[in-house]
Motif scaffolding. Structure first.
Motif, PDB file in Angstrom:
ATOM      1  N   ALA A  87      12.351 -11.407  -0.909  1.00 13.37           N
ATOM      2  CA  ALA A  87      13.673 -11.213  -0.303  1.00 13.37           C
ATOM      3  C   ALA A  87      13.796  -9.809   0.274  1.00 13.37           C
ATOM      4  O   ALA A  87      14.375  -9.616   1.353  1.00 13.37           O
ATOM      5  CB  ALA A  87      14.764 -11.470  -1.338  1.00 13.37           C
ATOM      6  N   LEU A  88      13.274  -8.820  -0.428  1.00 11.07           N
ATOM      7  CA  LEU A  88      13.260  -7.447   0.084  1.00 11.07           C
ATOM      8  C   LEU A  88      12.468  -7.366   1.383  1.00 11.07           C
ATOM      9  O   LEU A  88      12.914  -6.761   2.367  1.00 11.07           O
ATOM     10  CB  LEU A  88      12.627  -6.509  -0.940  1.00 11.07           C
ATOM     11  CG  LEU A  88      13.459  -5.946  -2.072  1.00 11.07           C
ATOM     12  CD1 LEU A  88      12.560  -5.185  -3.043  1.00 11.07           C
ATOM     13  CD2 LEU A  88      14.554  -5.021  -1.542  1.00 11.07           C
ATOM     14  N   CYS A  89      11.282  -7.951   1.357  1.00 16.46           N
ATOM     15  CA  CYS A  89      10.380  -7.890   2.502  1.00 16.46           C
ATOM     16  C   CYS A  89      10.989  -8.557   3.729  1.00 16.46           C
ATOM     17  O   CYS A  89      10.810  -8.092   4.859  1.00 16.46           O
ATOM     18  CB  CYS A  89       9.059  -8.550   2.117  1.00 16.46           C
ATOM     19  SG  CYS A  89       7.853  -8.658   3.440  1.00 16.46           S
ATOM     20  N   GLN A  90      11.720  -9.647   3.514  1.00 13.37           N
ATOM     21  CA  GLN A  90      12.237 -10.453   4.621  1.00 13.37           C
ATOM     22  C   GLN A  90      13.661 -10.088   5.018  1.00 13.37           C
ATOM     23  O   GLN A  90      14.189 -10.662   5.978  1.00 13.37           O
ATOM     24  CB  GLN A  90      12.156 -11.929   4.234  1.00 13.37           C
ATOM     25  CG  GLN A  90      10.731 -12.419   4.048  1.00 13.37           C
ATOM     26  CD  GLN A  90      10.636 -13.780   3.395  1.00 13.37           C
ATOM     27  OE1 GLN A  90      11.649 -14.409   3.091  1.00 13.37           O
ATOM     28  NE2 GLN A  90       9.420 -14.252   3.161  1.00 13.37           N
ATOM     29  N   PHE A  91      14.275  -9.138   4.346  1.00 13.75           N
ATOM     30  CA  PHE A  91      15.652  -8.774   4.661  1.00 13.75           C
ATOM     31  C   PHE A  91      15.717  -8.133   6.044  1.00 13.75           C
ATOM     32  O   PHE A  91      14.884  -7.293   6.389  1.00 13.75           O
ATOM     33  CB  PHE A  91      16.207  -7.825   3.600  1.00 13.75           C
ATOM     34  CG  PHE A  91      17.691  -7.652   3.679  1.00 13.75           C
ATOM     35  CD1 PHE A  91      18.541  -8.717   3.442  1.00 13.75           C
ATOM     36  CD2 PHE A  91      18.244  -6.424   4.002  1.00 13.75           C
ATOM     37  CE1 PHE A  91      19.913  -8.571   3.514  1.00 13.75           C
ATOM     38  CE2 PHE A  91      19.610  -6.260   4.079  1.00 13.75           C
ATOM     39  CZ  PHE A  91      20.453  -7.336   3.836  1.00 13.75           C
ATOM     40  N   GLU A 218       3.484  -8.819   4.116  1.00 16.60           N
ATOM     41  CA  GLU A 218       3.521 -10.036   3.312  1.00 16.60           C
ATOM     42  C   GLU A 218       2.142 -10.352   2.734  1.00 16.60           C
ATOM     43  O   GLU A 218       2.042 -10.830   1.591  1.00 16.60           O
ATOM     44  CB  GLU A 218       4.047 -11.208   4.151  1.00 16.60           C
ATOM     45  CG  GLU A 218       5.534 -11.079   4.467  1.00 16.60           C
ATOM     46  CD  GLU A 218       6.178 -12.422   4.779  1.00 16.60           C
ATOM     47  OE1 GLU A 218       5.754 -13.445   4.187  1.00 16.60           O
ATOM     48  OE2 GLU A 218       7.094 -12.441   5.603  1.00 16.60           O
ATOM     49  N   GLN A 219       1.098 -10.083   3.477  1.00 14.29           N
ATOM     50  CA  GLN A 219      -0.259 -10.308   2.963  1.00 14.29           C
ATOM     51  C   GLN A 219      -0.558  -9.361   1.804  1.00 14.29           C
ATOM     52  O   GLN A 219      -1.157  -9.771   0.793  1.00 14.29           O
ATOM     53  CB  GLN A 219      -1.282 -10.105   4.083  1.00 14.29           C
ATOM     54  CG  GLN A 219      -2.721 -10.327   3.645  1.00 14.29           C
ATOM     55  CD  GLN A 219      -3.706 -10.104   4.787  1.00 14.29           C
ATOM     56  OE1 GLN A 219      -3.337 -10.055   5.949  1.00 14.29           O
ATOM     57  NE2 GLN A 219      -4.976  -9.962   4.436  1.00 14.29           N
ATOM     58  N   VAL A 220      -0.122  -8.109   1.931  1.00 11.29           N
ATOM     59  CA  VAL A 220      -0.320  -7.133   0.856  1.00 11.29           C
ATOM     60  C   VAL A 220       0.432  -7.564  -0.395  1.00 11.29           C
ATOM     61  O   VAL A 220      -0.101  -7.512  -1.515  1.00 11.29           O
ATOM     62  CB  VAL A 220       0.145  -5.731   1.319  1.00 11.29           C
ATOM     63  CG1 VAL A 220       0.219  -4.766   0.144  1.00 11.29           C
ATOM     64  CG2 VAL A 220      -0.789  -5.187   2.392  1.00 11.29           C
ATOM     65  N   ILE A 221       1.673  -7.994  -0.222  1.00 16.21           N
ATOM     66  CA  ILE A 221       2.489  -8.436  -1.353  1.00 16.21           C
ATOM     67  C   ILE A 221       1.842  -9.625  -2.055  1.00 16.21           C
ATOM     68  O   ILE A 221       1.838  -9.702  -3.297  1.00 16.21           O
ATOM     69  CB  ILE A 221       3.916  -8.765  -0.878  1.00 16.21           C
ATOM     70  CG1 ILE A 221       4.666  -7.466  -0.565  1.00 16.21           C
ATOM     71  CG2 ILE A 221       4.667  -9.584  -1.919  1.00 16.21           C
ATOM     72  CD1 ILE A 221       6.008  -7.678   0.094  1.00 16.21           C
ATOM     73  N   GLU A 222       1.275 -10.544  -1.290  1.00 15.28           N
ATOM     74  CA  GLU A 222       0.605 -11.700  -1.881  1.00 15.28           C
ATOM     75  C   GLU A 222      -0.610 -11.274  -2.693  1.00 15.28           C
ATOM     76  O   GLU A 222      -0.848 -11.770  -3.799  1.00 15.28           O
ATOM     77  CB  GLU A 222       0.201 -12.683  -0.783  1.00 15.28           C
ATOM     78  CG  GLU A 222      -0.431 -13.960  -1.306  1.00 15.28           C
ATOM     79  CD  GLU A 222      -0.740 -14.958  -0.200  1.00 15.28           C
ATOM     80  OE1 GLU A 222      -1.580 -15.843  -0.428  1.00 15.28           O
ATOM     81  OE2 GLU A 222      -0.135 -14.847   0.886  1.00 15.28           O
ATOM     82  N   SER A 223      -1.390 -10.327  -2.161  1.00 15.50           N
ATOM     83  CA  SER A 223      -2.564  -9.833  -2.884  1.00 15.50           C
ATOM     84  C   SER A 223      -2.149  -9.116  -4.163  1.00 15.50           C
ATOM     85  O   SER A 223      -2.777  -9.296  -5.223  1.00 15.50           O
ATOM     86  CB  SER A 223      -3.377  -8.885  -1.987  1.00 15.50           C
ATOM     87  OG  SER A 223      -3.884  -9.562  -0.862  1.00 15.50           O
TER      88      SER A 223
END
Length: 246
Positions: A87-91, A218-223
């Motif tokens: 939610a932070l990333c996509q705000f 988003e890729q970093v957050i997933e990793s």
């Protein structure tokens, strides 16, 4: 709905207040879920031009509620903390934070997603992830070096060296330092000033400022999420958390 998250909408600003004083605003599953609901609401509501997240003049956020966090992980549940990070990333709108007292773990890494951070002089920041057996999260492995440089990021994010409000200002993590009794009023003034500005150019400029990092964030957050989940199951992490809880 969590009783520990209060919200108020006024003058184009949605103010979210963390209010779990006995736990120093440690975030549990219900609090994370409520935060996600409010961030979604703010994103989808045209009348809201800015979001302000705060505690009070003594405490911002002491990080995860470890007992709740570990219990969810051990049950192989999808962690609400990671939903909040998304939610932070996509705000998409301006995000302001008012920080006082402890800002631990996610209490610091969420600030890296904010457009402006006002910190009281009593603020204390720490990223203790390594000490409890996990790694950086919330995109901090990308965003922290961009803010402070790779060497300083290792010092703060891996060694976990604490730092104060003046250091956070020097590092570029916060925009302004003030006395604790002035914190909430100053942050409110900043948020309302942003909310009065024309919406389209503000959001367009914000999007452009973030365009380079958003492509990989988003890729970093997933990793990071995958590594956190792996490390949570290690003996070191389980032992470190158990000692803290006891």
């Amino acid at each position: 709905m969590s009783q520990f998250i209060h919200s108020e909408q006024q003058k184009g600003v949605l103010t979210i207040t963390l209010n779990r004083a006995d736990k120093k605003n440690a975030l549990d599953t219900q609090m994370y879920e409520r935060l996600c609901q409010l961030f979604t609401y703010a994103n989808e509501t045209d009348e809201i031009r800015c979001l302000l997240i705060q505690g009070d003049e003594k405490c911002f956020c002491s990080g995860n509620d470890l007992a709740d966090f570990i219990a969810s992980a051990n049950n192989n549940e999808e962690l609400a903390a990671f939903k909040f990070i998304q939610a932070l990333c996509q705000f998409e709108k301006p995000l302001i934070a008012a920080v006082a007292g402890p800002a631990v773990g996610i209490g610091t890494t969420m600030l890296l997603h904010c457009d402006m951070v006002i910190a009281a002089s009593n603020s204390k920041f720490i990223l203790p992830f390594s000490h409890v057996g996990i790694c950086l999260e919330a995109g901090a492995s990308l965003l922290l070096p961009l803010k402070v440089g790779s060497n300083r990021a290792f010092e703060l994010g891996v060694l976990g060296n604490p730092f104060d409000a003046e250091q956070a200002y020097q590092y570029g993590i916060v925009n302004q330092v003030c006395e604790p009794e002035m914190l909430l009023e100053i942050a409110k003034h900043v948020a309302e000033k942003i909310a009065r500005m024309p919406d389209d150019p503000v959001q367009t400029s914000r999007k452009l400022l973030r365009s380079a990092t958003d492509k990989v964030l988003e890729q970093v957050i997933e990793s990071e999420r995958d590594e956190v989940m792996r490390l949570l199951k290690t003996d070191y992490c389980q032992s470190a958390v158990a000692s803290l809880l006891n």
